[in-house]
Write an enzyme that holds these catalytic residues in place. Structure first.
Site, PDB file in Angstrom:
ATOM      1  N   GLY A 125      -1.183 -52.452  25.846  1.00 16.39           N
ATOM      2  CA  GLY A 125      -2.442 -53.081  26.239  1.00 16.39           C
ATOM      3  C   GLY A 125      -3.042 -53.794  25.044  1.00 16.39           C
ATOM      4  O   GLY A 125      -2.602 -54.872  24.664  1.00 16.39           O
ATOM      5  N   SER A 128      -3.909 -50.520  20.373  1.00 15.33           N
ATOM      6  CA  SER A 128      -4.736 -49.750  19.441  1.00 15.33           C
ATOM      7  C   SER A 128      -4.321 -48.289  19.336  1.00 15.33           C
ATOM      8  O   SER A 128      -5.070 -47.470  18.814  1.00 15.33           O
ATOM      9  CB  SER A 128      -6.207 -49.840  19.861  1.00 15.33           C
ATOM     10  OG  SER A 128      -6.389 -49.215  21.125  1.00 15.33           O
ATOM     11  N   SER A 129      -3.150 -47.958  19.823  1.00  9.20           N
ATOM     12  CA  SER A 129      -2.681 -46.566  19.731  1.00  9.20           C
ATOM     13  C   SER A 129      -2.763 -46.048  18.300  1.00  9.20           C
ATOM     14  O   SER A 129      -2.403 -46.751  17.359  1.00  9.20           O
ATOM     15  CB  SER A 129      -1.236 -46.464  20.223  1.00  9.20           C
ATOM     16  OG  SER A 129      -0.720 -45.167  19.957  1.00  9.20           O
ATOM     17  N   LEU A 257       5.885 -43.535  33.046  1.00  5.86           N
ATOM     18  CA  LEU A 257       6.205 -43.511  34.474  1.00  5.86           C
ATOM     19  C   LEU A 257       6.123 -44.877  35.122  1.00  5.86           C
ATOM     20  O   LEU A 257       6.699 -45.086  36.189  1.00  5.86           O
ATOM     21  CB  LEU A 257       5.249 -42.571  35.226  1.00  5.86           C
ATOM     22  CG  LEU A 257       5.214 -41.107  34.798  1.00  5.86           C
ATOM     23  CD1 LEU A 257       4.226 -40.330  35.661  1.00  5.86           C
ATOM     24  CD2 LEU A 257       6.600 -40.475  34.895  1.00  5.86           C
ATOM     25  N   TYR A 457     -14.051 -33.715  16.056  1.00  8.76           N
ATOM     26  CA  TYR A 457     -13.340 -34.898  15.559  1.00  8.76           C
ATOM     27  C   TYR A 457     -13.452 -34.834  14.039  1.00  8.76           C
ATOM     28  O   TYR A 457     -14.548 -34.820  13.492  1.00  8.76           O
ATOM     29  CB  TYR A 457     -14.050 -36.121  16.123  1.00  8.76           C
ATOM     30  CG  TYR A 457     -13.357 -37.453  15.981  1.00  8.76           C
ATOM     31  CD1 TYR A 457     -12.588 -37.959  17.024  1.00  8.76           C
ATOM     32  CD2 TYR A 457     -13.511 -38.220  14.846  1.00  8.76           C
ATOM     33  CE1 TYR A 457     -11.981 -39.207  16.926  1.00  8.76           C
ATOM     34  CE2 TYR A 457     -12.904 -39.462  14.743  1.00  8.76           C
ATOM     35  CZ  TYR A 457     -12.137 -39.950  15.775  1.00  8.76           C
ATOM     36  OH  TYR A 457     -11.549 -41.197  15.685  1.00  8.76           O
TER      37      TYR A 457
END
Lengths: 554, 554
Positions: A125, A128-129, A257, A457
């Site tokens: 997409g 930005s992973s 998938l 975080y």
């Protein structure tokens, strides 16, 4: 100019000049021995790359590229270890081709060809992973399937407050399209500007709301997914009890998938009433207890982000003994001051002192109609923290170029385990830094909070050694991941699994579920071509594609 | 006395005497031509049953029964068509054996034996299915696996407000065990007294909250499931983004993948502040618009049940032109009067008149510490409707014995489709009644409401013909199910699929998802022994067990 091939976001938004100098000063104050020599990435054209091993059939060439710059820019995500490897010009695994399908038929055609030819497909997409989710870290040929040409809002149902949206749309374009109807998705991950709806769905992204509607899952009515076995479209209803949720299979499937092409998403009216405050604590245990009381009160703040003293200092420039709780309420319908009053009482019960309290009953107007992760009106530390939030990835890049190890990791755990988990994680990080001979600090904030536990975080800021910072980071990451697993946290609350979290995900995930998931994947992706190595190992039938670089060992 | 073998709940709670006479009077006023002769079920011993076709191996006999009464009482659920067939003494399909495992090892032993011997296993909690979910409606032998001997609260974590609970516990016992800690699950389906945690999880049951936490899924932290392929236990965390949710596979799996044995569930503090009201409307369209405005306002009422005029009259004894909105707010932490004030304003904007408004700031004390589906303090129609809610299934039985067709069906749809759906469903029901030569009425209420749509729940009250009421009902049910499917509703919002909803579920569910689910089932239940015919057809390898009675055709 345009998107940076090697680092975060837009090239012309990179940290330079005064901002860079100020950043260096702050780091030098914190870590006086750090070597902050600035290194530069090579030009994209100078990054060496092997020739493509496959070429697209004629029918696909209209939307498939084998251009050098395309391949380099799509070679990996935007984790610290990705950016540093880019700075060194070391692109070990690039896709052979970049496909930009314009229609679902194009997607089907790519999947058909790849299944037949035994070529891996990596749905992509915004890229930005931060978990190695889009990197073809295996031996065989790969096509990067970039969805961003499918980027339209197709339908808005103002009555039900929902929209049918193509998955390749980026955050700002989506909000722009909804604004004329007075609606907003209000899903603002830190990557908002450079990530897509499809990416959010595929990774179960966390968004704007700190409570209740924390995750894109909560905003999803139905999905369309193109798989090698056909296209799946779930019924668009507000809720269904007809068997296990079909969307539940695809949410978090991380491109293994199928390719998510469309979704009906739930929208909100744009908020009119807002209230915000920063609550200061002398004691971190009191701050945690106050946060727990607040989220268990049912008040449902939209923002409820507890910064520990390190985080408050580094990212909000605020000195605090016990941390700062950045608190916000918002509503399109009714004033939220009474909720803030009660929240302040609960905080006071645990030693919290409210500062910088603000409220606004014309929030959308005063913000000039714009909304986004930084839009809600809040003063002092709250505002400073938000503005810093948007700059963080750019500053991370500037620091990465200066041999700093700047990275984050996140989890979620139940309240009863949080203290032990935080101590164990911090100790593990510090031990690992010591072993790497690298001085640094660890910070913690809550991104989301639930009645039964927080989503902590963590950030690390470490003076690394140029040429070794990836190895150093991988050692730290491995140590903290072990601590998280040992203390009962999830390996990820919203960053996803990708390739980097596989060792811990494999231990966390029930084996029985893994068996069911593998069987489901074989049914939908019989060639095993979809994102091999993510979530599960490649299908053995898809020969030649093995996980050649099990992160984070390299 | 004890549990009724043929009808709802406890035998000594059945409708008799004055209540029966009043019921008959009310029906006679509504449907003057109804033949209300009361029929009686045979004694359980007189129900004919073939001998068991299998016997348990010695190792299982300590907890496996082949007793006649056990087998009859476990032969089916508690739908109208189940009760009527019981009244006729017609038990077409009974399990050959009833197993009551005391431990997970017992469950494993049953699954192992059944897998080896090719015997079907039907997981069974309280047996309150209304969709044919527990009826061995196939040819081969079957074991009913009754989980109610595994019924303890094993652990309470008051800090995180969660408990580890065995799946076979019934609603009241669960609440009793949580009460000393001041906590409650607050999941009150209509079947609360006679259904289990495991059953709620397996069917994605809807509960107490009309908004936000509408479904047991929302109250679930983690699950343990014993499958033929091993035991699955998900990590107990408040939220995780590590791949597709493992719990999402088992929630709604209706006993087809394994036996749910334990779960960590999220608890609430017991409410102290409550406010309730009944809002009357002259115009149903205004009532619907008010309900939509309310749920889209973010006020999150705990109760938001719009009764149409028929429902208001039949079940709350209240005359109303346009319907009554039964509204409630509750909180353990803060007063809810301001929320009710704003809700009243929103209702007034759409022509609603508030009556019977009450509030209470010591709700748990004033209710004597008891809680349950009927406990929240509310006056007038709200209170009457609630009390009627608990009696409905008992009255349904009394009416079923008097040739009345009294049944419900439910769905969910987006707001933009609701008007068309309600008209189509009502017309389909009335057409089917006419074709069956049966006079009756159709009512509608909302059980749950979402920002993007309601979950409408329909009731039919029809004067049937003794001996034909199941056939008549099946014709009506088929017609309304077609209308729901045509108009974009789900075939079930919270009653589950079972065997009765299969034809429509099969059309609603994406084929691609069905393929993935079948593959997952084959991996977990390679013998195809678990609840054959529910959700998917039996595994072909499990020969001899075919869906012999595809409901609702018989």
């Amino acid at each position: 100019m345009g998107r940076s091939w090697w680092g975060w976001g837009d090239e012309d938004a990179a940290v330079t000049g005064e901002e860079a100098a100020a950043l260096e000063q702050r780091v030098a104050a914190l870590l006086p021995d750090a070597d902050l020599t600035a290194h530069r990435p090579p030009a994209v054209h100078d990054v060496p790359l092997p020739a493509p091993r496959v070429s697209a059939p004629a029918a696909l060439r209209a939307f498939v590229s084998d251009g050098h710059a395309d391949r380099v820019a799509h070679a990996r995500g935007k984790a610290f270890r990705d950016v540093v490897r880019n700075l060194h010009g070391a692109v070990d695994h690039a896709p052979d081709l970049v496909a930009r399908p314009r229609t679902e038929q194009d997607v089907t055609d790519v999947l058909d060809w790849c299944t037949g030819a035994g070529v891996a497909v990596i749905p992509y997409g915004g890229g930005s992973s931060v978990v190695g989710g889009v990197e073809p870290r295996f031996d065989g040929p790969a096509v990067c399937l970039d969805t961003t040409a499918m980027n339209k809002v197709l339908e808005v149902d103002a009555t039900s407050r929902a929209a049918r949206v193509q998955a390749g749309i980026l955050g700002p374009a989506l909000e722009d399209a909804l604004r004329p109807a007075g609606l907003t998705l209000r899903h603002f991950p830190q990557s908002f500007e450079f990530s897509t709806l499809g990416g959010w769905l595929a990774t179960r992204a966390g968004g704007h709301y700190a409570t209740v509607l924390t995750r894109i899952d909560d905003l999803t009515e139905s999905m369309r997914v193109v798989t090698p076995a056909g296209t799946s479209e779930s019924l668009r209803v507000p809720g269904s009890g007809a068997g296990p949720s079909p969307d539940g299979l695809f949410l978090g499937s991380e491109g293994t998938l199928g390719v998510i092409t469309e979704a009906w998403v739930r929208l909100q009216d744009r908020p009119r009433y807002t209230a915000s405050a920063a609550v200061h604590f002398d004691d971190y245990a009191g701050a945690v207890a106050a946060t727990r009381a607040l989220v268990q009160s049912g008040l449902s703040p939209s923002n409820c982000r507890l910064l520990d003293p390190v985080e408050a200092m580094l990212n909000a420039g605020t000195a605090s003994q016990g941390g700062v709780l950045v608190l916000g309420f918002e509503s399109a319908d009714h004033p939220v001051d009474a909720a803030m009053d009660r929240a302040a009482e609960l905080c006071a019960d645990h030693g919290g002192a409210v500062r910088d309290r603000r409220s606004d009953d014309r929030a959308e107007n005063s913000a000039g109609g714009r909304s986004g992760p930084g839009s809600a009106g809040a003063g002092g530390p709250a505002r400073r923290w938000r503005s810093s939030f948007l700059r963080m990835p750019y500053q991370r890049d500037a620091l990465a170029a200066r041999s700093m190890i700047v990275e984050t990791f996140e989890t979620a755990c139940t309240w009863d385990r949080f203290d032990a988990l935080r101590h164990a994680v911090t100790a593990a990080a510090q031990d690992a830094m010591a072993q790497e001979g690298a001085a640094g600090v660890v910070s913690c904030r809550f991104t989301h909070v639930y009645p039964d536990g927080p989503a902590p975080y963590f950030g690390v800021y470490v003076a690394g050694r140029w040429g070794a910072t990836v190895t150093q980071w991988d050692a730290i990451k491995s140590a903290v991941s072990e601590a998280i697993a040992r203390e009962g946290g999830t390996i990820t609350h919203h960053h996803a699994v990708g390739r980097d979290h596989r060792p811990w995900y494999d231990r966390q995930r029930p084996d029985v579920f893994a068996g069911a998931f593998r069987a489901a994947k074989s049914a939908l992706d019989p060639g095993g071509v979809l994102n091999p190595g993510v979530l599960v190992d490649s299908d053995p039938r898809a020969a030649g594609r093995r996980n050649a670089d099990p992160a984070p060992s390299r």
